[in-house]
Enzyme design. Structure first.
Site, PDB file in Angstrom:
ATOM      1  N   ASN A   1      36.945  36.984  43.926  1.00 16.83           N
ATOM      2  CA  ASN A   1      36.193  38.350  43.287  1.00 16.83           C
ATOM      3  C   ASN A   1      37.223  39.421  43.272  1.00 16.83           C
ATOM      4  OD1 ASN A   1      34.051  36.426  44.299  1.00 16.83           O
ATOM      5  ND2 ASN A   1      32.832  37.892  43.362  1.00 16.83           N
TER       6      ASN A   1
ATOM      7  N   THR B   1      40.226  31.353  37.500  1.00 18.14           N
ATOM      8  CA  THR B   1      39.299  31.841  38.172  1.00 18.14           C
ATOM      9  C   THR B   1      38.605  30.664  39.272  1.00 18.14           C
ATOM     10  OG1 THR B   1      36.717  32.377  38.082  1.00 18.14           O
ATOM     11  CG2 THR B   1      37.744  31.201  36.082  1.00 18.14           C
TER      12      THR B   1
ATOM     13  N   ARG C   1      31.151  36.250  49.174  1.00 20.47           N
ATOM     14  CA  ARG C   1      32.361  36.231  48.375  1.00 20.47           C
ATOM     15  C   ARG C   1      33.642  36.618  49.150  1.00 20.47           C
ATOM     16  NH1 ARG C   1      29.177  33.744  46.322  1.00 20.47           N
ATOM     17  NH2 ARG C   1      28.033  33.567  44.299  1.00 20.47           N
TER      18      ARG C   1
ATOM     19  N   LYS D   1      38.144  27.928  31.098  1.00 16.50           N
ATOM     20  CA  LYS D   1      39.251  28.119  31.861  1.00 16.50           C
ATOM     21  C   LYS D   1      39.941  26.981  32.334  1.00 16.50           C
ATOM     22  CE  LYS D   1      39.607  32.995  31.785  1.00 16.50           C
ATOM     23  NZ  LYS D   1      40.659  33.998  32.204  1.00 16.50           N
TER      24      LYS D   1
ATOM     25  N   ASP E   1      24.485  31.222  40.774  1.00 15.42           N
ATOM     26  CA  ASP E   1      25.430  31.919  42.001  1.00 15.42           C
ATOM     27  C   ASP E   1      25.430  30.942  43.160  1.00 15.42           C
ATOM     28  OD1 ASP E   1      26.050  34.233  41.166  1.00 15.42           O
ATOM     29  OD2 ASP E   1      24.265  35.225  41.910  1.00 15.42           O
TER      30      ASP E   1
ATOM     31  N   TYR F   1      32.086  29.576  31.065  1.00 14.64           N
ATOM     32  CA  TYR F   1      33.077  30.381  31.217  1.00 14.64           C
ATOM     33  C   TYR F   1      34.246  29.771  31.950  1.00 14.64           C
ATOM     34  CZ  TYR F   1      36.213  33.959  33.993  1.00 14.64           C
ATOM     35  OH  TYR F   1      37.053  34.418  34.574  1.00 14.64           O
TER      36      TYR F   1
ATOM     37  N   TYR G   1      41.098  45.042  32.869  1.00 12.04           N
ATOM     38  CA  TYR G   1      40.943  45.498  34.196  1.00 12.04           C
ATOM     39  C   TYR G   1      42.226  44.905  35.185  1.00 12.04           C
ATOM     40  CZ  TYR G   1      39.138  45.307  39.101  1.00 12.04           C
ATOM     41  OH  TYR G   1      39.027  45.628  40.479  1.00 12.04           O
ATOM     42  N   ILE G   2      42.426  43.573  35.286  1.00 14.13           N
ATOM     43  CA  ILE G   2      43.553  42.909  35.784  1.00 14.13           C
ATOM     44  C   ILE G   2      44.521  43.028  35.089  1.00 14.13           C
ATOM     45  CG2 ILE G   2      44.103  41.018  37.108  1.00 14.13           C
ATOM     46  CD1 ILE G   2      41.287  40.180  37.353  1.00 14.13           C
TER      47      ILE G   2
HETATM   48  N1  UFG Z   1      25.171  40.492  42.939  1.00 13.95           N
HETATM   49  C1  UFG Z   1      24.044  41.270  43.264  1.00 13.95           C
HETATM   50  N2  UFG Z   1      23.216  42.178  42.695  1.00 13.95           N
HETATM   51  C2  UFG Z   1      23.907  42.627  41.558  1.00 13.95           C
HETATM   52  C3  UFG Z   1      25.254  42.168  41.193  1.00 13.95           C
HETATM   53  C4  UFG Z   1      25.978  41.018  41.981  1.00 13.95           C
HETATM   54  O1  UFG Z   1      23.400  40.740  44.428  1.00 13.95           O
HETATM   55  O2  UFG Z   1      23.488  43.715  41.079  1.00 13.95           O
HETATM   56  C5  UFG Z   1      25.754  39.592  43.973  1.00 13.95           C
HETATM   57  C6  UFG Z   1      25.828  38.136  43.289  1.00 13.95           C
HETATM   58  O3  UFG Z   1      24.543  37.511  43.138  1.00 13.95           O
HETATM   59  C7  UFG Z   1      27.108  37.761  43.904  1.00 13.95           C
HETATM   60  C8  UFG Z   1      27.780  39.013  44.345  1.00 13.95           C
HETATM   61  O4  UFG Z   1      26.916  39.886  44.458  1.00 13.95           O
HETATM   62  O5  UFG Z   1      26.515  36.854  45.192  1.00 13.95           O
HETATM   63  C9  UFG Z   1      28.973  38.859  43.682  1.00 13.95           C
HETATM   64  O6  UFG Z   1      28.751  39.078  42.066  1.00 13.95           O
HETATM   65  P1  UFG Z   1      29.477  39.461  40.948  1.00 13.95           P
HETATM   66  O7  UFG Z   1      28.875  39.384  39.731  1.00 13.95           O
HETATM   67  O8  UFG Z   1      30.277  40.642  41.253  1.00 13.95           O
HETATM   68  O9  UFG Z   1      30.699  38.307  41.205  1.00 13.95           O
HETATM   69  P2  UFG Z   1      30.562  36.679  41.158  1.00 13.95           P
HETATM   70  O10 UFG Z   1      30.838  36.255  42.401  1.00 13.95           O
HETATM   71  O11 UFG Z   1      29.388  36.418  40.399  1.00 13.95           O
HETATM   72  O12 UFG Z   1      31.810  36.342  39.885  1.00 13.95           O
HETATM   73  C10 UFG Z   1      33.290  36.373  40.279  1.00 13.95           C
HETATM   74  C11 UFG Z   1      34.109  36.805  39.178  1.00 13.95           C
HETATM   75  C12 UFG Z   1      33.861  35.850  37.965  1.00 13.95           C
HETATM   76  C13 UFG Z   1      33.850  34.533  38.501  1.00 13.95           C
HETATM   77  C14 UFG Z   1      33.248  34.162  39.622  1.00 13.95           C
HETATM   78  C15 UFG Z   1      33.297  32.723  40.025  1.00 13.95           C
HETATM   79  O13 UFG Z   1      33.441  38.017  38.708  1.00 13.95           O
HETATM   80  O14 UFG Z   1      34.585  36.071  36.980  1.00 13.95           O
HETATM   81  O15 UFG Z   1      33.235  35.065  40.523  1.00 13.95           O
HETATM   82  O16 UFG Z   1      31.911  32.018  40.311  1.00 13.95           O
HETATM   83  F1  UFG Z   1      33.669  33.489  37.490  1.00 13.95           F
END
Ligand code: UFG
Length: 331
Positions: free
Chosen positions: A170, A117, A221, A145, A285, A141, A11-12
């Protein structure tokens, strides 16, 4: 001279290759296509299908091309999966980095820009997060890193390799032409999952917890556009070529958006009502992850172009609307 992009079909990585090629760079890609896509590879790049844990293919690439720097994206990146299968992450990410660095040292390549990350910080001590804040990853993960960053630090001292580590928050959105975009399997990221509702691919989006200590109870985020991330890699490369010392930079917009705010923004962009359900918290989270990117702005001269979440979602929407099944139509 050429740039070797490890993981340039991801992706990136793919967005960065598009940016590099636009700037007139010669790009060589190595990708094992485990999570990357053939359809994401810029046709102007030279492509080797292979794994960075294979020293022979790396030595072959370095001997067949004049490479002056490496940009390294090739890694597994799913937080949840890393908790289930930590050894997969230590093998692919950490061992992969060892082989890559060994091959760079052996082939006299001394510059590397690394895809790191926000997960290296773990639960933040304060918001916004700065580069010198405590790093205490809460999943394998992020740990992998952080170890990879530390490997570069020691190798840089012993073998004269200079590195820039970019800690993204994000990553979101897609190239504005809609040619390439985000396609993970399984998809775990918020924006693509939200957009699956108006695409008719899922009935609703589950909000993972609304009892966080945030204004609307859902997690905050810092969403940063993938093109802005690509720009930062290009600037980091320039910085290293100009003799910049090894360094670590956060990359984010410096503003937190809640899950509910993201859903509301997606409703505006798509013009459709998006059904939601409240679920339980997802393990691991943090309530808030927001970057201070002042250092990258000051030292690299980086300014994010997409500071508006609706605009970010709009570019993602263009990609997903035109490719509802991701790259499957291109493979
Ligand atoms: N979320 C929902 N519902 C979903 C999916 C996500 O409520 O179906 C929420 C998550 O709980 C979170 C936010 O949306 O609060 C963002 O979630 P993502 O999975 O999109 O992203 P993350 O913040 O968990 O992860 C990102 C990067 C990772 C990195 C991380 C750092 O994608 O690679 O930040 O903690 F490791």
């Amino acid at each position: 001279m050429s740039i070797l992009v490890c993981g340039g079909a991801g992706y990136i990585g793919s967005h960065t290759c598009y940016g590099l090629i636009e700037q007139g760079e010669d790009v060589v890609i190595v990708d094992n296509l485990m999570t990357g896509h053939r359809g994401a590879i810029n046709p102007a790049a030279k492509f080797y299908e292979g794994d960075i844990r294979d020293a022979q293919i790396l030595d072959k690439i370095f001997s067949e091309n004049k490479i002056d720097a490496v940009i390294h994206f090739a890694a597994n990146s799913l937080v949840g999966e890393s908790v289930e299968k930590p050894l997969k992450y230590f093998n692919n990410n950490v061992y992969g980095m060892q082989i890559l660095l060994e091959s760079m040292v052996g082939n006299n390549v001394n510059k590397i820009v690394f895809s790191s990350t926000a997960a290296t910080y773990g639960e933040p001590e304060k918001i916004p997060i700065e580069e010198n804040d405590k790093t205490f990853p809460t999943n394998p993960y992020g740990e992998s890193k952080l170890i990879m960053e530390r490997m570069m630090k020691w190798v840089s001292r012993a073998n004269g390799i200079n590195f820039v580590s970019l800690r993204y928050f994000n990553a979101a959105g897609a190239i504005e032409s809609g040619e390439i975009g985000e396609d993970h399997s399984p998809e775990t990221h918020l924006i693509p999952l939200i957009l699956q509702v108006p695409l008719g691919k899922r009935d609703h989006i589950t909000i993972f917890g609304e009892d966080y200590p945030t204004p609307d109870g859902t997690c905050l985020r810092d969403y940063i556009h993938v093109i802005d991330l690509a720009d930062a890699h290009i600037l980091a490369l320039k910085y290293l070529r100009e003799g910049g010392e090894s360094n670590i930079f956060n990359l984010g917009n410096g503003k937190g958006f809640s899950v509910k705010e993201m859903i509301a923004a997606a409703e505006k962009v798509t013009g459709q009502k998006i059904k939601t359900e409240i679920g339980t918290r997802r393990a691991g989270d943090p309530a808030q992850l927001v970057a201070s990117s002042e250092k990258a702005c000051k030292i690299l001269g980086w300014t994010p172009r997409f500071d508006n979440v609706e605009k970010i979602i709009e570019t993602a929407w263009t990609w997903h609307k035109n490719h509802p099944d991701g790259y499957s139509d291109k493979k």
